[in-house]
Each structure stands twice: as C-alpha cells, then as structure tokens.
Design a protein around this motif. Structure first.
Motif, short mmCIF file in Angstrom:
data_model
loop_
_atom_site.label_atom_id
_atom_site.label_comp_id
_atom_site.label_asym_id
_atom_site.label_seq_id
_atom_site.Cartn_x
_atom_site.Cartn_y
_atom_site.Cartn_z
N ARG A 14 -53.89 30.94 12.93
CA ARG A 14 -53.69 29.79 12.06
C ARG A 14 -52.37 30.00 11.32
N PHE A 15 -51.50 28.99 11.36
CA PHE A 15 -50.22 29.04 10.65
C PHE A 15 -50.13 27.91 9.65
N ARG A 16 -49.58 28.21 8.49
CA ARG A 16 -49.28 27.16 7.51
C ARG A 16 -47.77 26.95 7.51
N LEU A 17 -47.36 25.74 7.85
CA LEU A 17 -45.95 25.41 7.93
C LEU A 17 -45.54 24.66 6.66
N LEU A 18 -44.40 25.05 6.10
CA LEU A 18 -43.85 24.37 4.92
C LEU A 18 -42.38 24.09 5.20
N ASN A 19 -41.97 22.85 5.00
CA ASN A 19 -40.56 22.51 5.13
C ASN A 19 -39.87 22.80 3.80
N GLY A 20 -39.07 23.88 3.76
CA GLY A 20 -38.36 24.26 2.55
C GLY A 20 -36.89 23.83 2.56
N SER A 21 -36.50 22.97 3.51
CA SER A 21 -35.10 22.55 3.61
C SER A 21 -34.77 21.47 2.59
N ILE A 44 -55.26 21.32 11.46
CA ILE A 44 -56.48 21.41 10.65
C ILE A 44 -56.24 21.15 9.16
N GLY A 45 -54.98 21.12 8.72
CA GLY A 45 -54.75 20.95 7.29
C GLY A 45 -53.42 20.31 6.97
N THR A 46 -53.34 19.77 5.75
CA THR A 46 -52.09 19.17 5.25
C THR A 46 -51.87 19.65 3.82
N ASP A 47 -51.01 18.93 3.08
CA ASP A 47 -50.72 19.27 1.68
C ASP A 47 -52.00 19.46 0.89
N ALA A 95 -40.90 19.55 1.86
CA ALA A 95 -42.00 19.99 0.99
C ALA A 95 -43.38 19.75 1.59
N GLU A 96 -43.46 19.11 2.75
CA GLU A 96 -44.78 18.92 3.37
C GLU A 96 -45.32 20.23 3.90
N ARG A 97 -46.66 20.34 3.90
CA ARG A 97 -47.35 21.50 4.50
C ARG A 97 -48.32 21.01 5.56
N ARG A 98 -48.39 21.75 6.65
CA ARG A 98 -49.35 21.45 7.73
C ARG A 98 -49.93 22.77 8.22
N ASP A 99 -51.25 22.81 8.39
CA ASP A 99 -51.90 23.98 8.97
C ASP A 99 -52.22 23.68 10.43
N ILE A 100 -51.79 24.57 11.31
CA ILE A 100 -52.03 24.38 12.74
C ILE A 100 -52.72 25.62 13.31
N VAL A 101 -53.41 25.44 14.44
CA VAL A 101 -54.00 26.57 15.16
C VAL A 101 -53.42 26.58 16.57
N ILE A 102 -52.86 27.73 16.94
CA ILE A 102 -52.35 27.93 18.30
C ILE A 102 -53.23 28.98 18.97
N ASP A 103 -53.66 28.66 20.19
CA ASP A 103 -54.51 29.59 20.93
C ASP A 103 -53.66 30.31 21.97
N PHE A 104 -53.27 31.56 21.64
CA PHE A 104 -52.40 32.33 22.53
C PHE A 104 -53.18 32.99 23.68
N SER A 105 -54.53 32.86 23.66
CA SER A 105 -55.30 33.45 24.77
C SER A 105 -55.04 32.69 26.08
N ARG A 106 -54.43 31.51 25.97
CA ARG A 106 -54.12 30.72 27.18
C ARG A 106 -52.92 31.29 27.94
N PHE A 141 -43.00 11.49 -10.21
CA PHE A 141 -42.84 11.52 -8.76
C PHE A 141 -41.36 11.40 -8.46
N HIS A 142 -40.97 11.90 -7.27
CA HIS A 142 -39.54 11.93 -6.93
C HIS A 142 -39.36 12.05 -5.44
N CYS A 143 -38.16 11.68 -4.99
CA CYS A 143 -37.79 11.97 -3.60
C CYS A 143 -37.61 13.47 -3.47
N HIS A 144 -38.12 14.06 -2.37
CA HIS A 144 -38.00 15.50 -2.19
C HIS A 144 -36.83 15.88 -1.29
N ASN A 145 -35.96 14.91 -0.92
CA ASN A 145 -34.61 15.27 -0.51
C ASN A 145 -33.95 15.77 -1.79
N ILE A 146 -33.59 17.07 -1.83
CA ILE A 146 -33.21 17.70 -3.11
C ILE A 146 -32.00 17.00 -3.74
#
Ligand SMILES: [Cu+2]
Length: 289
Positions: free
Chosen positions: A31-38, A60-63, A82-93, A270-275
């Motif tokens: 399971r990986f949690r991805l965050l866009n920090g750009s 499987i997940g979001t912010d 700033a978005e977060r997404r949780d994904i599952v990759i099955d490397f047994s394949r 609230f704000h735009c997250h383009n920094i």
C-alpha cells in the motif's frame, strides 16, 4: 522561473527527497500513499513496465482517508497539488527481477496547467517522465492479504439536506497579473462571510476561464462532491464514496460541493494550492461561528 505568478514547474522529479530513486519490493501487495508536493505541477500517475506497457492498480483512499469501497483496476490517477491517494499494487503478479515505474504522463509544460481538458490531458507513453523505479526482488512465504470490496462506508448527503443548504458561488480568475476569488484578493483580517456551525452549505467552485487549472484546498472540513459540470462526478471524487479536501478546477469547470462545519468555530481559509496562485492572493477567509 521561481516567482513566476503562473506557477513554477522545475525540471527534476523527487520522491521522498531523492531524484528518481528506486525501491526494492517483494513479490506481494504494497500500500502506497501518494502526495503531490509540487508547486504547480499536476501529475497523471501511471504504473508501467520497462517496455512502457501500462499496468493496473487498486485505489483505496483519498485526502479524507479510506474510500467507502475499493475502486479496482485503475490505469491512471490524477494527482493535483496537495492531493493524497492511497493505492495498492500487487507485485506477486511479476517475475523476480521485473522493473516497473511510477511515471507521470501529464501533458503540462507551464504553470497554467496541463494541456487539453480535465478528461484527457495525457501524453504518449514514450514521453512519460519516470518518477520512481520498483525492482521486484525476493519472495515472501505467502501473502494472505486481500483488498476488501467494502472499506469504510458512509451515507451520501440526502436530497433534503441539499435542498435546505445555503448556497454560495466562488469564481477563481486571473486579475491584474495576480489571482482573485470573486474579483477580490485575500484580506486575511476580515472574513468574506460567516457560516453557522453545523448547518448545511452548498458551494459552487467555478473556474473563471483562461485555460488555467486551480486545485482548490479547503481547510477544516472535508468536501462532499455533488456534481462536476452538472453531472455526477467520477467515483473517486463522488459523495458516498470519497471525502476530499482538494478539488481540481480544470478549464471552465464548475464543481458543486456540500459542507457541514461540525465544530471548531474560528477563522478558516480556502485557497488555490498552486503555490504561486496562493501567494498572489488566491485565498479567502471564512469564519465558522
Ligand atoms: Cu490556481
């Protein structure tokens, strides 16, 4: 260039502080949690093998944490700032020694945002930017883990609550070389409006045009996305499945969002997250009382 009001892209890609690193994985699920920090770069994340053939993964997940149910067999994932997404990759394949890449295939070459529209701003796989390499190395005795269909169910907002909601509209646009919401630059000393605690609100976030993309980030409470451009949004952002605190406004997009600020009276934004958009005033203070 840095300081450019459009948004800074950069030309190197870092994952956990390293430029295009590799990661050895065993033949099992991860399971990986991805965050866009750009600053200003939107990613269209793909998983590909060394011949650039697209591979599938589960989301499987979001912010807002776990989704109500697993969304299976994704081939791409939009990741706004700033978005977060949780994904599952099955490397047994994959066979021992296989190399795979998380890569970005978003078509974007300036801070304005990706080319194309919200539905299809994707590059040819040959032009993908590789972000992270996986090397499949080693077995585990067995991997009994399963990704269940049901994760964390919650009820979608009812039609009755939506009918009773107070409605507000916010238009995000360029103004005098900077960035405005409803024609105003941020004034952090005064609230634009005050929301009573625990009452239903429906906010419409509108992109004022010009081809700009704005990832809108709301503090304090998660968003329940009702419609995108008048239609039900894709499952990954739809109320009843996901809760979000960032929502992407592509060119001319209009997104309807339900809120109920349950607690924590005080000053919020609230704000735009383009920094660079945020720094050039695309922010709004609202108070909860
Ligand atoms: Cu913006």
């Amino acid at each position: 260039v840095p300081g450019d009001h459009n948004g800074f892209l950069g030309d190197k890609f870092l994952v956990n502080g390293k430029i295009q690193p590799y990661f050895e994985v065993k033949r099992r699920k991860y399971r990986f949690r991805l965050l866009n920090g750009s600053n200003a770069r939107f990613y269209m994340i793909f998983l590909a093998d060394s011949r650039r053939r697209t591979q599938r993964f589960d989301v499987i997940g979001t912010d807002g944490g776990l989704l109500a149910r697993t969304l299976r067999d994704f081939d791409r994932l939009l990741l706004a700032n700033a978005e977060r997404r949780d994904i599952v990759i099955d490397f047994s394949r994959y066979a021992e020694g296989t190399e795979l890449y998380l890569e970005d295939r978003m078509d974007q070459d300036n801070g304005r945002g990706p080319g194309g529209d919200f539905d299809d701003p994707v590059l040819d796989p040959r032009d993908a930017k590789r972000l992270l390499k996986f090397i499949v190395r080693g077995n585990v005795p067995s991997d009994p883990s399963r990704v269940p269909d049901v994760l964390r169910p919650f009820e979608a907002i009812t039609a009755d609550e939506i009918r009773r909601a107070r409605r507000r509209t916010f238009e995000f646009e360029r103004r005098r070389g900077a960035w405005a919401i409803n024609g105003e630059f941020v004034d952090i000393d005064r609230p634009a409006f005050t929301v009573p605690v625990n009452t239903p609100e429906v906010w419409t976030f509108k992109n004022g045009g010009g081809g700009w993309w704005h990832p809108v980030h709301v503090h304090l409470e998660f968003m329940h996305i009702l419609t995108r451009n008048g239609r039900p949004p894709p499952p990954i952002e739809r109320d009843g499945i996901a809760k979000l605190d960032v929502i992407t406004l592509g060119p001319n997009d209009k997104v309807e969002v339900f809120f109920k600020f349950r607690d924590y009276p005080g000053k919020w934004v609230f704000h735009c997250h383009n920094i660079e958009h945020e720094d050039a005033f695309m922010m709004l203070r609202f108070d909860v009382a």
